[in-house]
Scaffold this motif. Structure first.
Motif, PDB file in Angstrom:
ATOM      1  N   ALA A 205       0.839  -1.203   0.000  1.00 58.36           N
ATOM      2  CA  ALA A 205       0.000   0.000   0.000  1.00 58.36           C
ATOM      3  C   ALA A 205       0.872   1.250   0.000  1.00 58.36           C
ATOM      4  N   HIS A 206       1.959   1.186   0.762  1.00 59.48           N
ATOM      5  CA  HIS A 206       2.882   2.323   0.794  1.00 59.48           C
ATOM      6  C   HIS A 206       3.516   2.540  -0.588  1.00 59.48           C
ATOM      7  N   GLU A 207       3.956   1.454  -1.220  1.00 58.55           N
ATOM      8  CA  GLU A 207       4.558   1.585  -2.554  1.00 58.55           C
ATOM      9  C   GLU A 207       3.529   2.082  -3.569  1.00 58.55           C
ATOM     10  N   MET A 208       2.284   1.640  -3.426  1.00 58.65           N
ATOM     11  CA  MET A 208       1.226   2.154  -4.292  1.00 58.65           C
ATOM     12  C   MET A 208       1.070   3.661  -4.085  1.00 58.65           C
ATOM     13  N   GLY A 209       1.243   4.080  -2.844  1.00 56.28           N
ATOM     14  CA  GLY A 209       1.188   5.519  -2.541  1.00 56.28           C
ATOM     15  C   GLY A 209       2.216   6.283  -3.369  1.00 56.28           C
ATOM     16  N   HIS A 210       3.432   5.726  -3.452  1.00 55.89           N
ATOM     17  CA  HIS A 210       4.456   6.365  -4.294  1.00 55.89           C
ATOM     18  C   HIS A 210       4.000   6.373  -5.747  1.00 55.89           C
ATOM     19  N   GLY A 211       3.391   5.274  -6.184  1.00 56.61           N
ATOM     20  CA  GLY A 211       2.917   5.176  -7.561  1.00 56.61           C
ATOM     21  C   GLY A 211       1.833   6.196  -7.859  1.00 56.61           C
ATOM     22  N   GLY A 253      16.223   7.052  -2.475  1.00 57.84           N
ATOM     23  CA  GLY A 253      15.287   7.287  -1.383  1.00 57.84           C
ATOM     24  C   GLY A 253      14.472   8.512  -1.756  1.00 57.84           C
ATOM     25  N   TYR A 254      13.236   8.534  -1.306  1.00 62.97           N
ATOM     26  CA  TYR A 254      12.421   9.703  -1.596  1.00 62.97           C
ATOM     27  C   TYR A 254      12.515  10.704  -0.449  1.00 62.97           C
ATOM     28  N   SER A 255      12.020  11.898  -0.732  1.00 60.91           N
ATOM     29  CA  SER A 255      12.085  12.946   0.288  1.00 60.91           C
ATOM     30  C   SER A 255      11.153  12.614   1.451  1.00 60.91           C
ATOM     31  N   ALA A 258       7.624  13.113   0.487  1.00 62.18           N
ATOM     32  CA  ALA A 258       7.090  12.058  -0.377  1.00 62.18           C
ATOM     33  C   ALA A 258       6.773  10.814   0.442  1.00 62.18           C
ATOM     34  N   GLU A 259       7.639  10.501   1.420  1.00 62.60           N
ATOM     35  CA  GLU A 259       7.396   9.337   2.279  1.00 62.60           C
ATOM     36  C   GLU A 259       6.124   9.514   3.096  1.00 62.60           C
ATOM     37  N   HIS A 260       5.972  10.718   3.596  1.00 62.48           N
ATOM     38  CA  HIS A 260       4.772  10.993   4.402  1.00 62.48           C
ATOM     39  C   HIS A 260       3.513  10.838   3.556  1.00 62.48           C
ATOM     40  N   THR A 307      15.596   2.433   2.787  1.00 64.64           N
ATOM     41  CA  THR A 307      15.048   3.435   1.880  1.00 64.64           C
ATOM     42  C   THR A 307      13.793   4.067   2.456  1.00 64.64           C
ATOM     43  N   HIS A 308      13.409   3.628   3.657  1.00 62.53           N
ATOM     44  CA  HIS A 308      12.204   4.193   4.279  1.00 62.53           C
ATOM     45  C   HIS A 308      12.424   4.586   5.721  1.00 62.53           C
ATOM     46  N   PRO A 309      12.992   5.767   5.900  1.00 62.02           N
ATOM     47  CA  PRO A 309      13.177   6.245   7.265  1.00 62.02           C
ATOM     48  C   PRO A 309      11.833   6.655   7.886  1.00 62.02           C
TER      49      PRO A 309
END
Ligand SMILES: [Zn+2]
Length: 355
Positions: A205-211, A253-255, A258-260, A307-309
């Motif tokens: 779900a998190h990766e889909m969020g990035h997508g 890694g994303y910003s 972006a992670e939030h 890659t996910h702090p």
């Protein structure tokens, strides 16, 4: 109309020949087109007190006196005021730029969002192929079916209404990557280490969020440049110096922002799917503990944790989510099927299109 003007205590006192009582134009309300020079011999004024009227007074003594009482009408004051306007404009633009940086506005993101899905898919295929080079795709039919069921369930909340395409690779890595075109690369190592289907669902779900945010597209456009990205999208291949686009995407890694956002999307997708959000937090805790116990495990460098702090922030988000009715992301049989998905593999290069 003729009359007499005096410099009074609070303003210019005017006696006109019309016989009306003396009027006062307050110093604070005066306006002037030509600022008063030091050697001025007359002044032409207007006033807020009488917007339609203007006052012309001859005499250098009056001009000098007015300069003293209303210094902001002088030429010097006007220069200072003009400078202030410029400073304010500069500050405004500086603030605009700072806000742009803070809000992480980026042209790459804007471009990524406007690209058609088919183009993004081609970019995704090229980066997925290069990323997973040397690893076999896991294609056990029952496992693929379980994964498809999970993907469809999670995709219910996807704004564009598309179903994410998830592929598992026989790869000991404990990670998952969003690739362009609503696709996700899931390494078998992550399924192995996950304690429940809910944990896998949380990560997906998190990766889909990035997508959804087109983060991978934007990252590639930033990384290889728009021209090269377009070449891949139109030509479908990542040749020459672009062969490492996948590796780039994998190590990226994303910003924080972006992670939030991806986490926020993840919680929405999980809720729409009726899957408890706790798995997302649980997976994190598990990986952190594993890394602490295992020290520098060989897969640690590319683990999802690296890659996910923001573990604390993620945990807080998950905890803040109000409870809702949820069922396991997969039933027991499907979960067993997913774990065994690499029972059957194929080399993407040799066996194209067949499974
Ligand atoms: Zn992420």
């Amino acid at each position: 109309m003729d009359g007499t003007a005096y410099l009074g205590l609070t303003g210019i006192e005017i006696d006109l020949a019309d016989g009306k009582p003396r009027r006062i134009w307050l110093y604070g309300g005066l306006k002037i087109d030509e600022p008063i020079r030091p050697n001025a011999i007359d002044v032409l004024l207007t006033s807020r007190d009488e917007p339609d009227a203007s006052l012309f007074v001859q005499g250098s003594a009056f001009a000098a006196g007015l300069r003293e009482r209303a210094p902001y009408l002088s030429q010097r004051a006007l220069q200072v005021r003009r400078r202030r306007v410029w400073m304010a404009l500069l500050a405004f633009f500086a603030a605009l730029v700072a806000a742009g940086v803070l809000l992480s506005w980026s042209p790459a993101k804007w471009i990524a969002k406007t690209l058609p899905l088919s183009w993004r898919e081609r970019l995704g295929n090229a980066s997925r192929d290069s990323m997973t080079e040397g690893h076999k795709e896991c294609v056990d039919a029952a496992g693929v079916a379980a994964l498809k069921a999970l993907s469809m369930r999670l995709s219910k909340g996807v704004p564009a209404g598309t179903t994410f395409d998830i592929q598992v690779y026989d790869w000991p890595l404990m990670n998952a990557f969003a690739v362009p075109g609503e696709q996700i690369v899931l390494a078998k190592g992550l399924i192995d280490k996950a304690g429940s289907p809910d944990e896998v669902a949380g990560v997906l779900a998190h990766e889909m969020g990035h997508g959804i945010e087109t983060d991978p597209e934007a990252a590639l456009i930033r990384g290889v440049g728009l021209g090269a990205a377009l070449q891949i999208m139109l030509g479908g291949t990542a040749g020459g110096g672009l062969a490492n686009v996948g590796l780039m995407l994998a190590q990226l890694g994303y910003s924080r922002g972006a992670e939030h956002k991806a986490d926020v999307h993840a919680l929405e997708l999980l809720k729409a799917a009726g899957i408890a959000p706790k798995g997302l937090g649980d997976f994190f805790t598990r990986v952190m503990k594993m890394e602490q116990d295992g020290g520098g495990a060989p897969t640690a460098a590319l683990s999802w944790l690296r890659t996910h702090p923001l573990p604390a922030e993620r945990a807080r988000l998950v905890r803040a989510q109000a409870a809702y009715p949820a069922t396991p992301a997969l039933d027991a049989a499907q979960w067993e099927d997913l774990k065994a998905i690499c029972r059957v593999t194929r080399d993407p290069k040799e066996d194209n299109g067949k499974s």
